[in-house]
Write an enzyme that holds these catalytic residues in place. Structure first.
Site, PDB file in Angstrom:
ATOM      1  N   LYS A  13      28.147  77.093 -15.936  1.00 19.69           N
ATOM      2  CA  LYS A  13      27.667  75.435 -15.772  1.00 19.69           C
ATOM      3  C   LYS A  13      26.765  75.876 -14.656  1.00 19.69           C
ATOM      4  O   LYS A  13      25.579  75.230 -14.837  1.00 19.69           O
ATOM      5  CB  LYS A  13      29.229  74.821 -15.184  1.00 19.69           C
ATOM      6  CG  LYS A  13      30.286  74.983 -16.302  1.00 19.69           C
ATOM      7  CD  LYS A  13      30.908  74.392 -15.339  1.00 19.69           C
ATOM      8  CE  LYS A  13      32.255  75.166 -13.755  1.00 19.69           C
ATOM      9  NZ  LYS A  13      32.408  76.405 -14.909  1.00 19.69           N
ATOM     10  N   ARG A  88      37.641  68.289 -11.258  1.00 20.89           N
ATOM     11  CA  ARG A  88      38.654  69.255 -11.477  1.00 20.89           C
ATOM     12  C   ARG A  88      40.048  68.661 -12.173  1.00 20.89           C
ATOM     13  O   ARG A  88      41.096  69.997 -12.405  1.00 20.89           O
ATOM     14  CB  ARG A  88      38.489  69.962 -10.490  1.00 20.89           C
ATOM     15  CG  ARG A  88      38.165  71.515  -9.773  1.00 20.89           C
ATOM     16  CD  ARG A  88      37.507  71.994 -11.424  1.00 20.89           C
ATOM     17  NE  ARG A  88      37.533  73.214 -11.038  1.00 20.89           N
ATOM     18  CZ  ARG A  88      36.587  74.051 -10.241  1.00 20.89           C
ATOM     19  NH1 ARG A  88      35.143  73.639  -9.961  1.00 20.89           N
ATOM     20  NH2 ARG A  88      36.914  75.063 -10.007  1.00 20.89           N
ATOM     21  N   ARG A 127      28.869  89.356 -11.398  1.00 21.40           N
ATOM     22  CA  ARG A 127      28.327  88.253 -10.371  1.00 21.40           C
ATOM     23  C   ARG A 127      27.631  88.544  -9.141  1.00 21.40           C
ATOM     24  O   ARG A 127      28.700  89.079  -8.688  1.00 21.40           O
ATOM     25  CB  ARG A 127      28.792  86.558 -10.184  1.00 21.40           C
ATOM     26  CG  ARG A 127      27.992  86.039  -9.634  1.00 21.40           C
ATOM     27  CD  ARG A 127      28.070  84.157 -10.447  1.00 21.40           C
ATOM     28  NE  ARG A 127      29.447  84.398  -9.686  1.00 21.40           N
ATOM     29  CZ  ARG A 127      30.558  82.970  -9.879  1.00 21.40           C
ATOM     30  NH1 ARG A 127      30.171  81.482 -11.293  1.00 21.40           N
ATOM     31  NH2 ARG A 127      32.054  83.165  -9.472  1.00 21.40           N
ATOM     32  N   ARG A 160      30.534  86.752  -4.527  1.00 21.19           N
ATOM     33  CA  ARG A 160      31.454  85.808  -4.379  1.00 21.19           C
ATOM     34  C   ARG A 160      32.962  86.671  -3.834  1.00 21.19           C
ATOM     35  O   ARG A 160      33.538  86.924  -4.561  1.00 21.19           O
ATOM     36  CB  ARG A 160      32.095  84.729  -5.151  1.00 21.19           C
ATOM     37  CG  ARG A 160      30.871  83.092  -4.420  1.00 21.19           C
ATOM     38  CD  ARG A 160      30.251  82.926  -5.924  1.00 21.19           C
ATOM     39  NE  ARG A 160      32.009  81.920  -5.910  1.00 21.19           N
ATOM     40  CZ  ARG A 160      32.122  81.307  -7.583  1.00 21.19           C
ATOM     41  NH1 ARG A 160      30.678  80.620  -8.284  1.00 21.19           N
ATOM     42  NH2 ARG A 160      33.469  80.130  -7.674  1.00 21.19           N
ATOM     43  N   ARG A 171      41.639  81.765 -10.965  1.00 19.81           N
ATOM     44  CA  ARG A 171      41.393  80.220 -11.717  1.00 19.81           C
ATOM     45  C   ARG A 171      41.531  80.194 -12.698  1.00 19.81           C
ATOM     46  O   ARG A 171      41.634  79.249 -13.240  1.00 19.81           O
ATOM     47  CB  ARG A 171      39.716  80.661 -10.616  1.00 19.81           C
ATOM     48  CG  ARG A 171      39.762  81.023  -9.457  1.00 19.81           C
ATOM     49  CD  ARG A 171      38.812  81.544  -9.245  1.00 19.81           C
ATOM     50  NE  ARG A 171      37.097  81.165  -9.206  1.00 19.81           N
ATOM     51  CZ  ARG A 171      35.644  82.060  -9.784  1.00 19.81           C
ATOM     52  NH1 ARG A 171      36.226  83.174  -9.356  1.00 19.81           N
ATOM     53  NH2 ARG A 171      35.210  81.454 -10.324  1.00 19.81           N
TER      54      ARG A 171
HETATM   55  P1  AP5 Z   1      27.727  81.353 -13.300  1.00 17.51           P
HETATM   56  O1  AP5 Z   1      27.041  80.600 -13.661  1.00 17.51           O
HETATM   57  O2  AP5 Z   1      28.098  81.126 -11.969  1.00 17.51           O
HETATM   58  O3  AP5 Z   1      28.869  80.519 -14.248  1.00 17.51           O
HETATM   59  P2  AP5 Z   1      29.870  78.865 -13.562  1.00 17.51           P
HETATM   60  O4  AP5 Z   1      30.517  78.211 -14.991  1.00 17.51           O
HETATM   61  O5  AP5 Z   1      29.266  78.436 -12.934  1.00 17.51           O
HETATM   62  O6  AP5 Z   1      31.065  79.508 -12.824  1.00 17.51           O
HETATM   63  P3  AP5 Z   1      31.274  79.627 -11.535  1.00 17.51           P
HETATM   64  O7  AP5 Z   1      32.844  80.464 -10.930  1.00 17.51           O
HETATM   65  O8  AP5 Z   1      31.091  79.310  -9.965  1.00 17.51           O
HETATM   66  O9  AP5 Z   1      32.860  78.181 -11.298  1.00 17.51           O
HETATM   67  P4  AP5 Z   1      33.876  77.751 -11.011  1.00 17.51           P
HETATM   68  O10 AP5 Z   1      34.181  76.574 -11.937  1.00 17.51           O
HETATM   69  O11 AP5 Z   1      35.572  78.675 -10.644  1.00 17.51           O
HETATM   70  O12 AP5 Z   1      33.690  77.830  -9.148  1.00 17.51           O
HETATM   71  P5  AP5 Z   1      33.125  76.602  -8.536  1.00 17.51           P
HETATM   72  O13 AP5 Z   1      32.392  77.201  -7.461  1.00 17.51           O
HETATM   73  O14 AP5 Z   1      32.579  76.002  -9.085  1.00 17.51           O
HETATM   74  O15 AP5 Z   1      27.733  82.449 -14.372  1.00 17.51           O
HETATM   75  C1  AP5 Z   1      28.754  83.079 -14.088  1.00 17.51           C
HETATM   76  C2  AP5 Z   1      28.179  84.496 -14.495  1.00 17.51           C
HETATM   77  O16 AP5 Z   1      27.911  84.819 -15.737  1.00 17.51           O
HETATM   78  C3  AP5 Z   1      26.806  84.912 -13.380  1.00 17.51           C
HETATM   79  O17 AP5 Z   1      26.331  85.873 -13.056  1.00 17.51           O
HETATM   80  C4  AP5 Z   1      25.693  84.394 -14.613  1.00 17.51           C
HETATM   81  O18 AP5 Z   1      24.539  85.065 -14.610  1.00 17.51           O
HETATM   82  C5  AP5 Z   1      26.207  84.414 -15.709  1.00 17.51           C
HETATM   83  N1  AP5 Z   1      25.486  83.760 -16.926  1.00 17.51           N
HETATM   84  C6  AP5 Z   1      25.106  82.709 -16.441  1.00 17.51           C
HETATM   85  N2  AP5 Z   1      25.009  82.573 -18.484  1.00 17.51           N
HETATM   86  C7  AP5 Z   1      25.016  83.516 -18.653  1.00 17.51           C
HETATM   87  C8  AP5 Z   1      25.001  83.952 -20.539  1.00 17.51           C
HETATM   88  N3  AP5 Z   1      24.269  83.284 -21.244  1.00 17.51           N
HETATM   89  N4  AP5 Z   1      25.097  85.687 -20.741  1.00 17.51           N
HETATM   90  C9  AP5 Z   1      25.840  86.318 -20.172  1.00 17.51           C
HETATM   91  N5  AP5 Z   1      25.577  85.822 -18.837  1.00 17.51           N
HETATM   92  C10 AP5 Z   1      25.733  84.729 -18.210  1.00 17.51           C
HETATM   93  O19 AP5 Z   1      34.618  76.540  -7.631  1.00 17.51           O
HETATM   94  C11 AP5 Z   1      35.506  77.616  -6.889  1.00 17.51           C
HETATM   95  C12 AP5 Z   1      36.496  77.288  -6.356  1.00 17.51           C
HETATM   96  O20 AP5 Z   1      35.755  76.380  -5.390  1.00 17.51           O
HETATM   97  C13 AP5 Z   1      37.445  76.707  -7.100  1.00 17.51           C
HETATM   98  O21 AP5 Z   1      38.570  77.759  -7.063  1.00 17.51           O
HETATM   99  C14 AP5 Z   1      38.450  75.466  -5.948  1.00 17.51           C
HETATM  100  O22 AP5 Z   1      38.813  76.260  -5.260  1.00 17.51           O
HETATM  101  C15 AP5 Z   1      36.904  75.276  -5.431  1.00 17.51           C
HETATM  102  N6  AP5 Z   1      36.493  73.477  -5.881  1.00 17.51           N
HETATM  103  C16 AP5 Z   1      35.406  73.530  -6.176  1.00 17.51           C
HETATM  104  N7  AP5 Z   1      35.253  72.292  -6.674  1.00 17.51           N
HETATM  105  C17 AP5 Z   1      36.455  71.853  -6.320  1.00 17.51           C
HETATM  106  C18 AP5 Z   1      36.881  70.066  -6.713  1.00 17.51           C
HETATM  107  N8  AP5 Z   1      36.438  69.894  -7.497  1.00 17.51           N
HETATM  108  N9  AP5 Z   1      38.252  70.063  -6.836  1.00 17.51           N
HETATM  109  C19 AP5 Z   1      38.917  70.816  -6.373  1.00 17.51           C
HETATM  110  N10 AP5 Z   1      38.817  72.961  -5.823  1.00 17.51           N
HETATM  111  C20 AP5 Z   1      37.635  72.375  -6.571  1.00 17.51           C
END
Ligand code: AP5
Length: 216
Positions: A13, A88, A127, A160, A171
């Site tokens: 994402k 979420r 990552r 991270r 997660r």
């Molecule tokens: P990346 O693009 O970083 O993936 P992502 O989908 O953004 O993954 P996240 O881990 O950031 O999502 P998340 O939803 O768990 O985290 P968030 O920060 O929202 O890509 C991942 C890796 O894959 C990278 O190394 C990239 O280079 C690689 N990659 C990408 N595309 C590729 C491809 N095509 N081929 C190969 N490799 C590829 O949330 C973190 C925490 O914050 C949550 O657990 C929660 O505690 C809190 N939080 C955040 N939002 C909320 C909310 N709305 N409500 C409550 N808690 C929340």
């Protein structure tokens, strides 16, 4: 364009959002990034959020909703935005609908980035992110030229805190239980679009743009 990006942790994402903001010139609103900044700044909210994020659980809805409401009302969101990692759960989705209906600016699309479970662990454990410019790398798929150093700006790369295997498992479980039902939520509202999130980042991006620009 007012867009929600849906997808499991590691689906890409954030990676696709970074390309979308360049093409469409609208901001990315990542609740994860906002919360990580609060953690890094050591604010009271950040201290509360850190404990929850390190466990792989969701931060309380009230906190996240307040952050998003404040952000979407800012001037740079006038022409649209990309919500990444929000909503979420169903309660957040309903609150978002209400907030945007009150502003008379409903969502246009919710795009689900679909990646098989088996690929997600390697993406997340591999990552690495630049501390200065947030450029993302992956030690398995797209490593930096020099270990630990950003190709773009020379900044230091970090892993991270929630990208440890045990936290990732939690997660992924939380995603299945609380976030995956939003796919149906948006399907029922007629704004769901889906893209396959495997293949090269550029190939996926091409498909994302085609899907978002199609009238269907
Ligand atoms: P990346 O693009 O970083 O993936 P992502 O989908 O953004 O993954 P996240 O881990 O950031 O999502 P998340 O939803 O768990 O985290 P968030 O920060 O929202 O890509 C991942 C890796 O894959 C990278 O190394 C990239 O280079 C690689 N990659 C990408 N595309 C590729 C491809 N095509 N081929 C190969 N490799 C590829 O949330 C973190 C925490 O914050 C949550 O657990 C929660 O505690 C809190 N939080 C955040 N939002 C909320 C909310 N709305 N409500 C409550 N808690 C929340």
């Amino acid at each position: 364009m007012r867009l929600v990006l849906l997808g499991a942790p590691g689906a890409g994402k954030g990676t696709q959002a970074k390309k979308l903001i360049e093409k469409y010139r609208i901001p990315q609103i990542s609740t994860g990034d906002i919360l990580r900044k609060a953690v890094a700044d050591g604010t009271p909210l950040g201290k509360e959020a850190k404990v929850i994020m390190d466990k792989g659980e969701l931060v309380p809805d009230k906190i996240v909703l307040g952050l998003v409401e404040e952000r979407v009302k800012q001037n740079d969101c006038k022409n649209g935005y990309i919500l990444d990692g929000f909503p979420r759960n169903t309660a957040q989705a309903e609150a978002l609908d209400k907030m945007l209906n009150d502003l008379r600016m409903p969502l246009n699309s919710a795009l689900s980035v679909d990646v098989p479970k088996d690929d997600l662990m390697k993406r997340l454990t591999g990552r690495r992110t630049c501390k200065s410019c947030q450029q993302m790398y992956n030690i398995y798929y797209s490593p930096a030229k020099k270990d630990g150093v950003c190709d773009k700006c020379g900044g230091e790369l970090f892993q991270r805190g929630d990208d440890k295997e045990a936290t990732i498992k939690r997660r992924l479980h939380v995603y299945d239980a609380q976030t995956a039902p939003l796919i149906n939520y948006y399907k029922e509202r007629g704004i769901l679009k889906t893209v396959k999130g495997i293949g090269s980042i550029d190939e996926i991006f091409k498909n994302v743009c085609t899907i978002l620009e199609s009238k269907k």
